[in-house]
Design a protein around this motif. Structure first.
Motif, PDB file in Angstrom:
ATOM      1  N   LYS A 180      68.776  26.872  18.381  1.00 47.68           N
ATOM      2  CA  LYS A 180      70.159  27.647  17.972  1.00 47.68           C
ATOM      3  C   LYS A 180      71.470  26.997  17.798  1.00 47.68           C
ATOM      4  O   LYS A 180      72.630  27.158  17.607  1.00 47.68           O
ATOM      5  CB  LYS A 180      70.149  29.358  17.780  1.00 47.68           C
ATOM      6  N   LEU A 224      75.311  29.842  10.198  1.00 45.56           N
ATOM      7  CA  LEU A 224      74.941  31.791   9.291  1.00 45.56           C
ATOM      8  C   LEU A 224      76.601  31.921   9.214  1.00 45.56           C
ATOM      9  O   LEU A 224      76.689  32.523   7.884  1.00 45.56           O
ATOM     10  CB  LEU A 224      75.239  32.855  10.550  1.00 45.56           C
ATOM     11  N   ASN A 246      77.941  32.453   5.268  1.00 45.16           N
ATOM     12  CA  ASN A 246      78.789  33.173   5.014  1.00 45.16           C
ATOM     13  C   ASN A 246      80.412  32.704   3.755  1.00 45.16           C
ATOM     14  O   ASN A 246      80.180  33.301   2.824  1.00 45.16           O
ATOM     15  CB  ASN A 246      79.266  34.247   5.888  1.00 45.16           C
ATOM     16  N   ASP A 250      64.066  31.474  13.570  1.00 37.26           N
ATOM     17  CA  ASP A 250      65.058  32.781  13.290  1.00 37.26           C
ATOM     18  C   ASP A 250      66.161  32.336  12.575  1.00 37.26           C
ATOM     19  O   ASP A 250      66.519  33.647  11.844  1.00 37.26           O
ATOM     20  CB  ASP A 250      64.760  33.534  14.236  1.00 37.26           C
ATOM     21  N   VAL A 251      67.099  31.693  12.544  1.00 34.00           N
ATOM     22  CA  VAL A 251      68.790  31.594  12.212  1.00 34.00           C
ATOM     23  C   VAL A 251      67.699  30.951  10.912  1.00 34.00           C
ATOM     24  O   VAL A 251      68.578  31.531   9.686  1.00 34.00           O
ATOM     25  CB  VAL A 251      68.977  30.395  13.139  1.00 34.00           C
ATOM     26  N   SER A 274      65.661  32.436   8.548  1.00 32.69           N
ATOM     27  CA  SER A 274      65.595  33.258   8.382  1.00 32.69           C
ATOM     28  C   SER A 274      66.180  34.544   7.902  1.00 32.69           C
ATOM     29  O   SER A 274      66.515  35.044   6.920  1.00 32.69           O
ATOM     30  CB  SER A 274      64.011  33.903   9.264  1.00 32.69           C
ATOM     31  N   LYS A 275      67.451  34.511   9.359  1.00 34.68           N
ATOM     32  CA  LYS A 275      68.789  35.027   8.707  1.00 34.68           C
ATOM     33  C   LYS A 275      69.391  34.886   7.254  1.00 34.68           C
ATOM     34  O   LYS A 275      69.952  35.501   6.570  1.00 34.68           O
ATOM     35  CB  LYS A 275      69.497  34.956   9.957  1.00 34.68           C
ATOM     36  N   ALA A 276      69.723  33.398   7.610  1.00 35.79           N
ATOM     37  CA  ALA A 276      70.485  32.667   6.698  1.00 35.79           C
ATOM     38  C   ALA A 276      69.877  33.229   5.595  1.00 35.79           C
ATOM     39  O   ALA A 276      70.652  33.577   4.369  1.00 35.79           O
ATOM     40  CB  ALA A 276      70.568  31.472   6.373  1.00 35.79           C
ATOM     41  N   GLU A 313      67.833  35.441   4.591  1.00 31.26           N
ATOM     42  CA  GLU A 313      67.953  37.351   4.039  1.00 31.26           C
ATOM     43  C   GLU A 313      69.726  37.750   3.788  1.00 31.26           C
ATOM     44  O   GLU A 313      69.935  37.821   2.348  1.00 31.26           O
ATOM     45  CB  GLU A 313      68.188  38.330   5.315  1.00 31.26           C
ATOM     46  N   LYS A 314      70.841  36.610   4.516  1.00 30.61           N
ATOM     47  CA  LYS A 314      72.065  36.985   3.783  1.00 30.61           C
ATOM     48  C   LYS A 314      72.137  36.429   2.382  1.00 30.61           C
ATOM     49  O   LYS A 314      72.514  37.217   1.147  1.00 30.61           O
ATOM     50  CB  LYS A 314      72.700  35.450   4.363  1.00 30.61           C
ATOM     51  N   LYS A 321      70.202  38.843  -0.174  1.00 31.84           N
ATOM     52  CA  LYS A 321      70.924  39.969  -0.194  1.00 31.84           C
ATOM     53  C   LYS A 321      72.117  39.781  -0.912  1.00 31.84           C
ATOM     54  O   LYS A 321      73.121  40.669  -2.108  1.00 31.84           O
ATOM     55  CB  LYS A 321      71.431  40.278   1.144  1.00 31.84           C
ATOM     56  N   SER A 360      61.660  36.689   3.962  1.00 29.52           N
ATOM     57  CA  SER A 360      62.796  37.240   3.274  1.00 29.52           C
ATOM     58  C   SER A 360      62.528  37.772   2.107  1.00 29.52           C
ATOM     59  O   SER A 360      63.326  38.009   0.764  1.00 29.52           O
ATOM     60  CB  SER A 360      63.465  35.387   3.623  1.00 29.52           C
TER      61      SER A 360
END
Length: 127
Positions: free
Chosen positions: A32, A39, A43, A71-72, A74-76, A78-79, A82, A108
């Motif tokens: 990462k 991330l 945004n 994991d990164v 996955s977080k992206a 999710e953003k 959302k 996700s």
């Protein structure tokens, strides 16, 4: 077209007129730390798009990524979910990498479809 980020690991652009983001994943991300701004770049891209936007991901040059990078991703995702993504088209090359991306997308809830042809992918996103 607005370029949000362009580096050795990826490029991220947005087309406000089409309400679409374009992500190009390059090669192998070791960890990462290779993608410290990823991330935050997402945004910035999401802030320029409206709910119902689409995303074209070009993963044709991607190789499988280790767990902390997964994991990164996955977080992206999710953003992105959302923020109200409508459709995601992914262009694939290597099967192992596409299996990894499919796994993250399933977790996700990313509304995506895989393609081998960019024209067909963009046509699907436009429909």
């Amino acid at each position: 077209m607005i370029t949000i980020a362009k580096n050795e690991q990826y490029s991220l652009k947005v087309d406000i007129t089409k309400n679409r983001a374009f992500l190009k994943i390059n090669g192998f991300w070791r960890n990462k730390e290779d993608i410290p701004g990823y991330l935050q770049d997402w945004n910035e891209a999401i802030n320029k798009l409206s709910k119902g936007f689409t995303l074209l991901t070009d993963a044709t040059d991607m190789t499988i990524h280790p767990g902390d990078v997964r994991d990164v991703h996955s977080k992206a995702q999710e953003k992105i979910v959302k923020a109200g993504v409508k459709k995601v088209a992914e262009l694939h090359g290597e099967n192992v990498a596409s299996m990894q991306l499919d796994g993250v997308s399933n977790e996700s809830g990313m509304p995506k479809k895989n393609f081998n042809d960019r024209t067909k992918a963009e046509s699907w996103l436009d429909s």
